[in-house]
Design an enzyme around this catalytic site. Structure first.
Site, PDB file in Angstrom:
ATOM      1  N   SER A 128     -32.402  33.651 -27.297  1.00  0.00           N
ATOM      2  CA  SER A 128     -31.972  32.073 -27.062  1.00  0.00           C
ATOM      3  C   SER A 128     -30.501  31.856 -27.088  1.00  0.00           C
ATOM      4  CB  SER A 128     -32.777  31.206 -28.167  1.00  0.00           C
ATOM      5  OG  SER A 128     -32.295  29.907 -27.773  1.00  0.00           O
ATOM      6  N   LYS A 183     -40.225  33.026 -29.635  1.00  0.00           N
ATOM      7  CA  LYS A 183     -39.320  32.431 -28.583  1.00  0.00           C
ATOM      8  C   LYS A 183     -39.884  31.537 -27.846  1.00  0.00           C
ATOM      9  CE  LYS A 183     -35.719  32.115 -25.820  1.00  0.00           C
ATOM     10  NZ  LYS A 183     -35.713  31.916 -24.574  1.00  0.00           N
ATOM     11  N   HIS A 186     -39.883  28.548 -30.001  1.00  0.00           N
ATOM     12  CA  HIS A 186     -38.802  27.906 -30.163  1.00  0.00           C
ATOM     13  C   HIS A 186     -38.213  26.847 -29.032  1.00  0.00           C
ATOM     14  CE1 HIS A 186     -34.592  28.127 -28.399  1.00  0.00           C
ATOM     15  NE2 HIS A 186     -34.202  28.097 -29.915  1.00  0.00           N
ATOM     16  N   ASN A 187     -38.790  27.495 -27.774  1.00  0.00           N
ATOM     17  CA  ASN A 187     -38.680  26.814 -26.435  1.00  0.00           C
ATOM     18  C   ASN A 187     -39.187  25.326 -26.486  1.00  0.00           C
ATOM     19  OD1 ASN A 187     -36.989  28.852 -26.139  1.00  0.00           O
ATOM     20  ND2 ASN A 187     -37.524  28.916 -23.705  1.00  0.00           N
ATOM     21  N   GLU A 190     -37.522  23.077 -28.740  1.00  0.00           N
ATOM     22  CA  GLU A 190     -36.432  22.535 -27.818  1.00  0.00           C
ATOM     23  C   GLU A 190     -37.031  21.148 -27.223  1.00  0.00           C
ATOM     24  OE1 GLU A 190     -34.550  25.851 -25.884  1.00  0.00           O
ATOM     25  OE2 GLU A 190     -34.409  24.337 -24.117  1.00  0.00           O
ATOM     26  N   HIS A 453     -75.779  18.372 -31.637  1.00  0.00           N
ATOM     27  CA  HIS A 453     -74.594  19.376 -32.085  1.00  0.00           C
ATOM     28  C   HIS A 453     -74.749  19.476 -33.486  1.00  0.00           C
ATOM     29  CE1 HIS A 453     -73.284  19.921 -27.901  1.00  0.00           C
ATOM     30  NE2 HIS A 453     -73.165  18.758 -27.711  1.00  0.00           N
TER      31      HIS A 453
HETATM   32  P1  NBP Z   1     -32.611  36.435 -13.418  1.00  0.00           P
HETATM   33  O1  NBP Z   1     -33.920  36.085 -13.983  1.00  0.00           O
HETATM   34  O2  NBP Z   1     -32.034  35.605 -12.094  1.00  0.00           O
HETATM   35  O3  NBP Z   1     -32.808  37.898 -12.935  1.00  0.00           O
HETATM   36  C1  NBP Z   1     -32.099  38.640 -12.008  1.00  0.00           C
HETATM   37  C2  NBP Z   1     -32.074  39.759 -12.166  1.00  0.00           C
HETATM   38  O4  NBP Z   1     -33.263  40.309 -12.047  1.00  0.00           O
HETATM   39  C3  NBP Z   1     -30.882  40.752 -11.453  1.00  0.00           C
HETATM   40  O5  NBP Z   1     -30.351  41.638 -12.063  1.00  0.00           O
HETATM   41  C4  NBP Z   1     -31.961  41.337 -10.111  1.00  0.00           C
HETATM   42  O6  NBP Z   1     -31.335  42.509  -9.721  1.00  0.00           O
HETATM   43  C5  NBP Z   1     -33.177  41.662 -11.230  1.00  0.00           C
HETATM   44  N1  NBP Z   1     -34.489  42.079 -10.561  1.00  0.00           N
HETATM   45  C6  NBP Z   1     -35.244  41.453 -10.030  1.00  0.00           C
HETATM   46 BR1  NBP Z   1     -35.172  39.636  -9.523  1.00  0.00          BR
HETATM   47  N2  NBP Z   1     -36.102  41.949  -9.458  1.00  0.00           N
HETATM   48  C7  NBP Z   1     -36.290  43.108  -9.708  1.00  0.00           C
HETATM   49  C8  NBP Z   1     -36.976  44.236  -9.476  1.00  0.00           C
HETATM   50  N3  NBP Z   1     -38.011  44.226  -8.853  1.00  0.00           N
HETATM   51  N4  NBP Z   1     -36.300  45.494  -9.753  1.00  0.00           N
HETATM   52  C9  NBP Z   1     -35.111  45.486 -10.514  1.00  0.00           C
HETATM   53  N5  NBP Z   1     -34.452  44.498 -10.661  1.00  0.00           N
HETATM   54  C10 NBP Z   1     -34.890  43.332 -10.295  1.00  0.00           C
HETATM   55  O7  NBP Z   1     -31.427  36.591 -14.409  1.00  0.00           O
HETATM   56  P2  NBP Z   1     -30.926  35.840 -15.492  1.00  0.00           P
HETATM   57  O8  NBP Z   1     -30.913  34.539 -15.768  1.00  0.00           O
HETATM   58  O9  NBP Z   1     -29.674  36.505 -16.165  1.00  0.00           O
HETATM   59  O10 NBP Z   1     -32.231  36.115 -16.875  1.00  0.00           O
HETATM   60  C11 NBP Z   1     -32.626  37.385 -17.259  1.00  0.00           C
HETATM   61  C12 NBP Z   1     -33.797  37.291 -18.111  1.00  0.00           C
HETATM   62  O11 NBP Z   1     -33.171  36.597 -19.392  1.00  0.00           O
HETATM   63  C13 NBP Z   1     -34.868  36.556 -17.594  1.00  0.00           C
HETATM   64  O12 NBP Z   1     -36.137  36.960 -18.029  1.00  0.00           O
HETATM   65  C14 NBP Z   1     -34.622  35.038 -18.055  1.00  0.00           C
HETATM   66  O13 NBP Z   1     -35.905  34.325 -18.034  1.00  0.00           O
HETATM   67  C15 NBP Z   1     -34.075  35.487 -19.466  1.00  0.00           C
HETATM   68  N6  NBP Z   1     -33.411  34.469 -19.961  1.00  0.00           N
HETATM   69  C16 NBP Z   1     -32.431  33.553 -19.346  1.00  0.00           C
HETATM   70  C17 NBP Z   1     -31.752  32.639 -20.124  1.00  0.00           C
HETATM   71  C18 NBP Z   1     -30.826  31.756 -19.209  1.00  0.00           C
HETATM   72  O14 NBP Z   1     -30.071  30.821 -19.752  1.00  0.00           O
HETATM   73  N7  NBP Z   1     -30.633  32.197 -18.132  1.00  0.00           N
HETATM   74  C19 NBP Z   1     -31.773  32.345 -21.435  1.00  0.00           C
HETATM   75  C20 NBP Z   1     -32.560  33.402 -22.034  1.00  0.00           C
HETATM   76  C21 NBP Z   1     -33.335  34.217 -21.649  1.00  0.00           C
HETATM   77  P3  NBP Z   1     -30.725  42.285  -8.395  1.00  0.00           P
HETATM   78  O15 NBP Z   1     -29.220  41.966  -8.641  1.00  0.00           O
HETATM   79  O16 NBP Z   1     -30.840  43.405  -7.662  1.00  0.00           O
HETATM   80  O17 NBP Z   1     -31.313  41.179  -7.623  1.00  0.00           O
END
Ligand code: NBP
Length: 478
Positions: A128, A183, A186-187, A190, A453
């Site tokens: 987070s 987590k 947590h959300n 939030e 019941h």
């Molecule tokens: P995204 O959730 O937007 O995912 C993009 C990434 O996933 C890119 O690297 C993309 O590769 C890769 N990808 C996908 Br889509 N399909 C794929 C596949 N079939 N094989 C291999 N790679 C694949 O990225 P993010 O916003 O950085 O979040 C990453 C994780 O962290 C998520 O699970 C998200 O829920 C979690 N998270 C996010 C936050 C936040 O604030 N954003 C906070 C906490 C947790 P490519 O570049 O080749 O398309």
């Protein structure tokens, strides 16, 4: 290989996490499906530390020093399974896969079980703090085996945020899906925090008659006290912001339809399965979905109701102080409900989660970070078996001191027609817990009447049924 850790999936979260490891002195192997992202990362930030750019999964795995530690930071869901299947065949017994995405804990349990059979540790990890947290220090909630934490913990402790007392905001939460479960809650908390702050804003605006900038100042004042938290702090920033295009308060030009990505909804779905009343979180999720029903809202605009009559002068200031009490009391209830859910999950899945440790690692790095969490940590550290946060003597005293104002705020909101589902649900929860008798007795009577019941009695052991359709005599059942 020479890299102590690898990150695959270099969108905003993965890139920042990789940089955080590198800035803390670790050699980091980096990989992404689309190789351009890997090159961009090294070109832009290669000077921050030691990166090993890998174009193929084979190169990536070869770059890691055994036992390999490989963080997956891709879109949650099917992509996570695809990436696991891509890498697992290349790994050896004892290697560790860390999933830092927002996975559902049930998926994490499934993945952990599968990989355990193949001798690979799978660590579903809640992270987070958004992109800033990933770069400067998130709050980290790893699940998985104790053994995997021994190998991984020291690295995570380096990149985690630090609580005011210097403790890193990471701890081994418990086996398999425990980290992603925590987590998720947590959300959910939030969501509840944000809803309560939203209700406080609405009341200050419509009942106290304050302007957005005045409300920003009010929140800044609260942020210097017991409500000191990241969410209150950014609320003041958002409220003080003026829209450049129109010169109006920013909050007045944003469409009032809240979106959600789904972790709040998961919290409520799982709470329903566990039978845990997280009414504050549920109201927050429903408030967002209600806001999004534009057609329903415009069709309902003519419904009769009071027009708020704003207060002024000292009365407005007195009301604002009451809202602070209502917000604080409702916040205690939200956390009470959220920690109840964690305890229920921990009991069901045998995770043995230390609730004080959870409160401790939420003190910094994450979105709900707040001074308040140190109090919760203290309450559970003093009494790990505390049945409810509300049974902690200090919280009991505080909520007792707040309750007159809290009731007044909820009553005023009802009279003036301001929706406060969070404040109201929290108060109803509080009063239901304190009640000597609940109308659940009548519910049992109704259930026995229409469906046989059965019910239990206050004065005798056993299970009973009344012959409602006959002479209404009572029979003992079973
Ligand atoms: P995204 O959730 O937007 O995912 C993009 C990434 O996933 C890119 O690297 C993309 O590769 C890769 N990808 C996908 Br889509 N399909 C794929 C596949 N079939 N094989 C291999 N790679 C694949 O990225 P993010 O916003 O950085 O979040 C990453 C994780 O962290 C998520 O699970 C998200 O829920 C979690 N998270 C996010 C936050 C936040 O604030 N954003 C906070 C906490 C947790 P490519 O570049 O080749 O398309």
């Amino acid at each position: 290989g020479t890299a102590q850790i690898g990150v695959t999936g270099l969108a905003v979260m993965g890139r920042n996490l990789a940089r955080n490891f590198a800035r803390n002195g670790f050699t980091v192997a980096v990989h992404n499906r689309t190789t351009a992202r890997t090159r961009e990362l090294v070109d832009a930030f290669g000077g921050e530390g030691a990166f090993v750019a890998a174009e193929s999964p084979e190169d990536f795995v070869a770059a890691l020093e055994p036992p390999r530690r490989l963080v997956i930071m891709v879109k949650a869901g099917d992509p996570t399974d695809a990436v696991i299947e891509e890498f697992a065949p290349l790994l050896e017994k004892g290697d560790v896969i860390i999933d830092g995405g927002n996975a559902h804990f049930a998926d994490t349990r499934r993945r952990e079980q599968e990989l355990r059979r193949r001798g690979i540790h799978f660590v579903g990890t809640g992270i987070s703090g958004g992109e800033e947290g990933a770069l400067h220090g998130p709050s980290i909630m790893p699940g998985g085996s104790v053994e995997s934490y021994a190998s991984l913990g020291p690295l995570l402790e380096r990149i985690a945020a630090k609580a005011p007392d210097g403790t890193p905001t990471v701890t081994h939460i418990g086996p398999d899906g425990a980290g992603h479960f925590v987590k998720m809650v947590h959300n959910g908390i939030e969501y509840a925090d944000m809803q309560l702050i939203g209700e406080a804003y609405h009341l200050l605006r419509s009942v106290a008659g304050f302007s957005p900038t005045r409300i920003a100042d009010t929140f800044r004042g609260w942020n210097a006290g017991r409500l000191d938290s990241y969410l209150i702090e950014i609320t003041a920033e958002v409220l003080a912001h003026t829209d450049a295009a129109t010169g109006r308060p920013f909050v007045d030009v944003v469409l009032d339809q809240a979106e959600q990505k789904g972790t709040g909804r998961w919290t409520v779905q799982i709470a329903l399965d566990l039978g845990v009343p997280v009414s504050g979180i549920a109201e927050a999720v429903f408030a967002r979905s209600l806001s999004g029903h534009a057609d329903l809202r415009s069709a309902s605009r003519g419904l009769p109701g009071p027009t708020p009559a704003p207060l002024s002068g000292d009365a407005a200031d007195r009301f604002a102080a009451r809202v602070e009490q209502a917000l604080y009391a409702s916040k205690i209830v939200s956390y009470t409900q959220g920690f109840h859910q964690i305890r229920a999950g921990s009991d069901l899945y045998d995770w043995d989660i230390d609730l004080g440790a959870v409160a401790s690692i939420w003190r910094a790095g994450c979105i709900i970070r707040a001074a308040f969490l140190d109090r919760i940590r203290g309450a559970y550290d003093t009494r790990p078996d505390l049945p409810s946060l509300l049974s902690d003597a200090e919280f009991t005293a505080e909520i007792g001191a707040a309750q007159d104002d809290w009731r007044e705020v909820v009553a005023t909101a009802a009279r003036q027609g301001i929706p406060t589902p969070g404040f109201s649900a929290a108060l109803a929860y509080y009063d239901a817990l304190r009640a000597e008798r609940l109308p659940a007795a009548l519910t049992q009577g109704q259930r026995d009447f229409f469906g046989a019941h059965t019910y239990r009695r206050i004065d005798r052991e056993g299970v009973f049924h009344t012959l409602w359709g006959g002479d209404r005599s009572e029979v003992a059942v079973g």
